[in-house]
Design an enzyme around this catalytic site. Structure first.
Site, PDB file in Angstrom:
ATOM      1  N   TRP A 165       0.798  -1.223   0.000  1.00 30.32           N
ATOM      2  CA  TRP A 165       0.000   0.000   0.000  1.00 30.32           C
ATOM      3  C   TRP A 165       0.832   1.277   0.000  1.00 30.32           C
ATOM      4  O   TRP A 165       0.279   2.358  -0.169  1.00 30.32           O
ATOM      5  CB  TRP A 165      -0.951   0.021   1.197  1.00 30.32           C
ATOM      6  CG  TRP A 165      -0.371  -0.367   2.527  1.00 30.32           C
ATOM      7  CD1 TRP A 165      -0.510  -1.574   3.153  1.00 30.32           C
ATOM      8  CD2 TRP A 165       0.416   0.444   3.406  1.00 30.32           C
ATOM      9  NE1 TRP A 165       0.148  -1.559   4.368  1.00 30.32           N
ATOM     10  CE2 TRP A 165       0.723  -0.338   4.548  1.00 30.32           C
ATOM     11  CE3 TRP A 165       0.885   1.760   3.343  1.00 30.32           C
ATOM     12  CZ2 TRP A 165       1.477   0.145   5.612  1.00 30.32           C
ATOM     13  CZ3 TRP A 165       1.652   2.252   4.388  1.00 30.32           C
ATOM     14  CH2 TRP A 165       1.936   1.441   5.506  1.00 30.32           C
ATOM     15  N   ASN A 166       2.139   1.206   0.172  1.00 30.90           N
ATOM     16  CA  ASN A 166       2.898   2.447   0.325  1.00 30.90           C
ATOM     17  C   ASN A 166       3.251   3.111  -1.008  1.00 30.90           C
ATOM     18  O   ASN A 166       3.330   4.322  -1.100  1.00 30.90           O
ATOM     19  CB  ASN A 166       4.157   2.216   1.167  1.00 30.90           C
ATOM     20  CG  ASN A 166       5.040   1.117   0.611  1.00 30.90           C
ATOM     21  OD1 ASN A 166       4.606   0.269  -0.172  1.00 30.90           O
ATOM     22  ND2 ASN A 166       6.296   1.110   1.024  1.00 30.90           N
ATOM     23  N   LYS A 216      -2.871  -8.126  -7.954  1.00 30.74           N
ATOM     24  CA  LYS A 216      -3.798  -8.024  -6.834  1.00 30.74           C
ATOM     25  C   LYS A 216      -3.405  -6.809  -6.004  1.00 30.74           C
ATOM     26  O   LYS A 216      -2.297  -6.727  -5.483  1.00 30.74           O
ATOM     27  CB  LYS A 216      -3.747  -9.310  -6.004  1.00 30.74           C
ATOM     28  CG  LYS A 216      -4.902  -9.457  -5.011  1.00 30.74           C
ATOM     29  CD  LYS A 216      -4.461  -9.056  -3.639  1.00 30.74           C
ATOM     30  CE  LYS A 216      -5.602  -9.144  -2.634  1.00 30.74           C
ATOM     31  NZ  LYS A 216      -5.394  -8.236  -1.510  1.00 30.74           N
ATOM     32  N   SER A 221      -3.477  -3.830  -2.969  1.00 31.19           N
ATOM     33  CA  SER A 221      -3.663  -3.751  -1.528  1.00 31.19           C
ATOM     34  C   SER A 221      -5.072  -3.253  -1.244  1.00 31.19           C
ATOM     35  O   SER A 221      -5.600  -2.393  -1.959  1.00 31.19           O
ATOM     36  CB  SER A 221      -2.649  -2.787  -0.920  1.00 31.19           C
ATOM     37  OG  SER A 221      -3.033  -2.415   0.389  1.00 31.19           O
ATOM     38  N   GLY A 226       5.226 -12.501   7.194  1.00 31.44           N
ATOM     39  CA  GLY A 226       4.152 -13.449   7.486  1.00 31.44           C
ATOM     40  C   GLY A 226       3.358 -13.826   6.249  1.00 31.44           C
ATOM     41  O   GLY A 226       3.065 -15.007   6.024  1.00 31.44           O
ATOM     42  N   THR A 227       3.014 -12.827   5.441  1.00 31.17           N
ATOM     43  CA  THR A 227       2.289 -13.105   4.196  1.00 31.17           C
ATOM     44  C   THR A 227       3.140 -13.939   3.258  1.00 31.17           C
ATOM     45  O   THR A 227       2.644 -14.871   2.612  1.00 31.17           O
ATOM     46  CB  THR A 227       1.898 -11.782   3.514  1.00 31.17           C
ATOM     47  OG1 THR A 227       1.072 -11.023   4.403  1.00 31.17           O
ATOM     48  CG2 THR A 227       1.145 -12.031   2.215  1.00 31.17           C
ATOM     49  N   LEU A 283       4.911 -25.951  -7.218  1.00 27.68           N
ATOM     50  CA  LEU A 283       6.258 -25.482  -7.529  1.00 27.68           C
ATOM     51  C   LEU A 283       6.252 -24.206  -8.376  1.00 27.68           C
ATOM     52  O   LEU A 283       6.987 -24.075  -9.350  1.00 27.68           O
ATOM     53  CB  LEU A 283       7.072 -26.585  -8.230  1.00 27.68           C
ATOM     54  CG  LEU A 283       7.358 -27.827  -7.389  1.00 27.68           C
ATOM     55  CD1 LEU A 283       8.152 -28.845  -8.208  1.00 27.68           C
ATOM     56  CD2 LEU A 283       8.107 -27.469  -6.118  1.00 27.68           C
ATOM     57  N   GLU A 327       9.766  -9.473  -1.951  1.00 31.08           N
ATOM     58  CA  GLU A 327      10.364  -8.224  -1.492  1.00 31.08           C
ATOM     59  C   GLU A 327       9.655  -7.881  -0.199  1.00 31.08           C
ATOM     60  O   GLU A 327       8.492  -7.486  -0.195  1.00 31.08           O
ATOM     61  CB  GLU A 327      10.194  -7.132  -2.554  1.00 31.08           C
ATOM     62  CG  GLU A 327      11.132  -5.944  -2.343  1.00 31.08           C
ATOM     63  CD  GLU A 327      10.551  -4.907  -1.409  1.00 31.08           C
ATOM     64  OE1 GLU A 327      10.965  -4.893  -0.224  1.00 31.08           O
ATOM     65  OE2 GLU A 327       9.697  -4.121  -1.833  1.00 31.08           O
ATOM     66  N   CYS A 377      10.069   0.241   3.102  1.00 36.75           N
ATOM     67  CA  CYS A 377      10.679  -0.976   3.641  1.00 36.75           C
ATOM     68  C   CYS A 377      12.189  -0.876   3.780  1.00 36.75           C
ATOM     69  O   CYS A 377      12.785  -1.527   4.649  1.00 36.75           O
ATOM     70  CB  CYS A 377      10.312  -2.176   2.770  1.00 36.75           C
ATOM     71  SG  CYS A 377      10.712  -1.957   1.024  1.00 36.75           S
ATOM     72  N   GLU A 416      10.465  -3.853  12.809  1.00 38.94           N
ATOM     73  CA  GLU A 416      10.080  -2.893  11.778  1.00 38.94           C
ATOM     74  C   GLU A 416       8.837  -2.145  12.231  1.00 38.94           C
ATOM     75  O   GLU A 416       7.798  -2.750  12.503  1.00 38.94           O
ATOM     76  CB  GLU A 416       9.807  -3.601  10.449  1.00 38.94           C
ATOM     77  CG  GLU A 416       9.495  -2.615   9.333  1.00 38.94           C
ATOM     78  CD  GLU A 416       9.240  -3.278   7.996  1.00 38.94           C
ATOM     79  OE1 GLU A 416       9.810  -2.830   6.991  1.00 38.94           O
ATOM     80  OE2 GLU A 416       8.454  -4.244   7.961  1.00 38.94           O
ATOM     81  N   LYS A 474      18.161 -12.800   3.665  1.00 35.28           N
ATOM     82  CA  LYS A 474      17.608 -13.248   4.944  1.00 35.28           C
ATOM     83  C   LYS A 474      16.073 -13.122   4.906  1.00 35.28           C
ATOM     84  O   LYS A 474      15.459 -13.435   3.880  1.00 35.28           O
ATOM     85  CB  LYS A 474      18.258 -12.484   6.104  1.00 35.28           C
ATOM     86  CG  LYS A 474      19.771 -12.715   6.190  1.00 35.28           C
ATOM     87  CD  LYS A 474      20.377 -12.312   7.524  1.00 35.28           C
ATOM     88  CE  LYS A 474      20.671 -10.876   7.667  1.00 35.28           C
ATOM     89  NZ  LYS A 474      21.479 -10.552   8.868  1.00 35.28           N
ATOM     90  N   GLU A 481      13.721  -7.111  -8.236  1.00 36.65           N
ATOM     91  CA  GLU A 481      12.963  -6.255  -9.135  1.00 36.65           C
ATOM     92  C   GLU A 481      13.979  -5.355  -9.829  1.00 36.65           C
ATOM     93  O   GLU A 481      15.062  -5.077  -9.309  1.00 36.65           O
ATOM     94  CB  GLU A 481      11.967  -5.396  -8.354  1.00 36.65           C
ATOM     95  CG  GLU A 481      11.221  -6.164  -7.275  1.00 36.65           C
ATOM     96  CD  GLU A 481       9.729  -6.121  -7.424  1.00 36.65           C
ATOM     97  OE1 GLU A 481       9.250  -6.318  -8.560  1.00 36.65           O
ATOM     98  OE2 GLU A 481       9.051  -5.897  -6.417  1.00 36.65           O
TER      99      GLU A 481
END
Length: 486
Positions: free
Chosen positions: A149-150, A173, A175, A228-229, A241, A247, A281, A382, A452, A459
């Site tokens: 959304w940012n 898709k 936000s 988490g998503t 697969l 990101e 981010c 974060e 990590k 991208e």
């Protein structure tokens, strides 16, 4: 009358069959912008079927043909910059001075860059004895892009431009918090000549995302979002697969050495913490400053932070707008309170700005913390808001180890006039992106991605081509088949 925002499928807006909607509101005023129709099984199936048909036409075009169409889309974006920027501000709450200068422009730059790449896609030829091998870069198929959304329109461009340049189709898709401008991008692609179905836009909640990421017709998923998503999507993608690029979140470090240009370092730290209200981010929310210059650095940061203009995001002079939602604002304020309770010193800001007319929105005054330690919540987690944590250091080895002591690895920055040290430290920092004597500059030519728990894949830049093509090897025999069977 409040408008209805429909899904964009097969080159047109389509009413959802279930009729479920969610409300999209302006974070600066609380005003209802639109009622957004949720895409469920019928819309997702229609989008996938139209993508399959569009893919046949689009992938059959030459790269040069695709490039010409994408260049037209970039030109239209630039022509409509001001209109699209205003829509972006209403959705996101960011200042118009940012949206006009960065959001739409960077999206157009991305499409233009990959328009140029489209005609240059190629494989290689490998000579053998009485044979040769050649390779082909081919489209993957139907890709799903899931936006954050940012930076809604920028992210939609960053995902769609390389996908389309390589001959794929994409279902994007949006936000739930910022659905407006991605649909405008779809209209622009259609106007530019992209075949129907090649770029579809769907709105919805977790159900929409789940249906897309589990459908076997989808070949690739590209997410900009939370860890988490990402873990849920990776688990779903594993069943068939699917290719994925992720990101994700960050808790990036900026290292300011004693020989740094102090004013430039302060400018970078402010941009890396307060631009877009801190909702970026890659932001350098852990600012490590050498003890010899720490006090001067903090004094300058606080002095300049006090001058930041908070206000109506559509006002040209506004520098700090509204956070995306009230729940997110409450979360940011909660972290600020945690910082105080855990012993950090709040030098400035950190309160909600609720004087009229800003009382209807989600405004937080940028916060500067000092006397921070590495174990504090504001240093480890974060926050995604305008909260800067300043930490002292003395030794290069020690500060590099502290900067790397996080589960994230998206970005980092180094400020020093000693270029040998700059390159040495950049090589040691565990981050996918590292800036030397600047911060948060993301030209489309530069690959963008983390390591990590900040994700994988890239991208932008030539690196993105690998994520949107599949390589086919073709062996060509020039002699006889060597067979010993009679």
């Amino acid at each position: 009358m409040v408008q209805s925002l429909q899904n964009y499928i097969g080159g047109r807006f389509v009413a959802s069959k279930a009729g479920e909607v969610f409300e999209n509101t302006n974070p600066a005023t609380g005003e209802l912008i639109s009622k957004v129709e949720i895409a469920l099984e019928p819309e997702i199936d229609a989008a996938l079927r139209s993508a399959e048909e569009g893919l046949k036409r689009w992938s059959a075009m030459s790269g040069a043909e695709r490039g010409r169409i994408l260049n037209r889309a970039a030109r239209i974006l630039r022509e409509r910059n001001d209109e699209l920027a205003r829509l972006e501000v209403r959705d996101t709450g960011k200042p118009i001075q940012e949206a006009e200068a960065v959001d739409v422009v960077s999206g157009a730059d991305c499409i233009e860059y990959f328009a140029g790449v489209a005609g240059s896609l190629r494989g290689e030829q490998i000579a053998l004895n009485n044979a040769f091998v050649y390779t082909r870069r081919e489209p993957i198929g139907i890709c799903v892009g899931i936006g954050s959304w940012n930076y809604p329109i920028q992210i939609a461009c960053w995902k769609s431009a390389p996908a389309l340049a390589c001959g794929n189709a994409m279902i994007f898709k949006t936000s739930e918090l910022t659905p407006t401008t991605s649909a405008k991008l779809a209209e622009i692609y259609t106007e530019a000549g992209v075949p129907d179905g090649v770029f579809n836009v769907l709105h919805g909640d977790a159900r929409t995302g789940s249906l897309l990421t589990t459908d076997p017709r989808v070949a690739k998923i590209s997410l900009t979002g939370s860890v988490g998503t990402a873990k849920k999507i990776l688990a779903a993608a594993a069943a068939s697969l699917k290719r994925t690029t992720m990101e994700l979140s960050g808790k990036s470090a900026l290292l300011v050495f004693p020989d740094a240009d102090l004013r430039q370092a302060v400018s970078a730290a402010m941009l890396g913490n307060f631009y877009t209200q801190g909702e970026i981010c890659t932001n350098c929310t852990r600012v490590f400053v050498h003890e010899d210059i720490h006090d001067n650095f903090v004094e300058m940061v606080v002095e300049r932070t006090k001058k930041l203009r908070i206000g109506d995001p559509l006002a040209p002079e506004t520098q700090v707008g509204a956070l995306i939602s009230q729940p997110h604002m409450d979360r940011v304020l909660g972290f600020i309170e945690k910082g105080r309770k855990e012993g950090a010193r709040l030098c400035y800001g950190g309160e909600r700005v609720d004087a009229a007319p800003l009382d209807r929105g989600n405004f937080v005054r940028p916060a500067v913390f000092t006397e921070c330690t590495d174990d504090m919540s504001i240093v480890r987690e974060e926050i995604f808001g305008p909260v800067m944590s300043v930490l002292k250091f003395r030794d290069e080895d020690d500060v590099v180890a502290r900067a790397n002591a996080t589960r994230f690895g998206l970005a980092a920055g180094v400020f020093t006039r000693d270029l040998a040290r700059a390159h040495r430290v950049a090589a040691r920092l565990e981050a996918g992106i590292c800036w030397i004597n600047n911060y948060n500059i993301t030209p489309v030519e530069m690959p963008f991605g983390g390591i990590k728990e900040s994700g994988f894949g890239h991208e932008n830049g030539q690196a993105a081509i690998d994520h949107y093509t599949q390589l086919k090897s073709v062996y060509v025999e020039l002699g006889d088949v060597q067979c010993r069977y009679e």
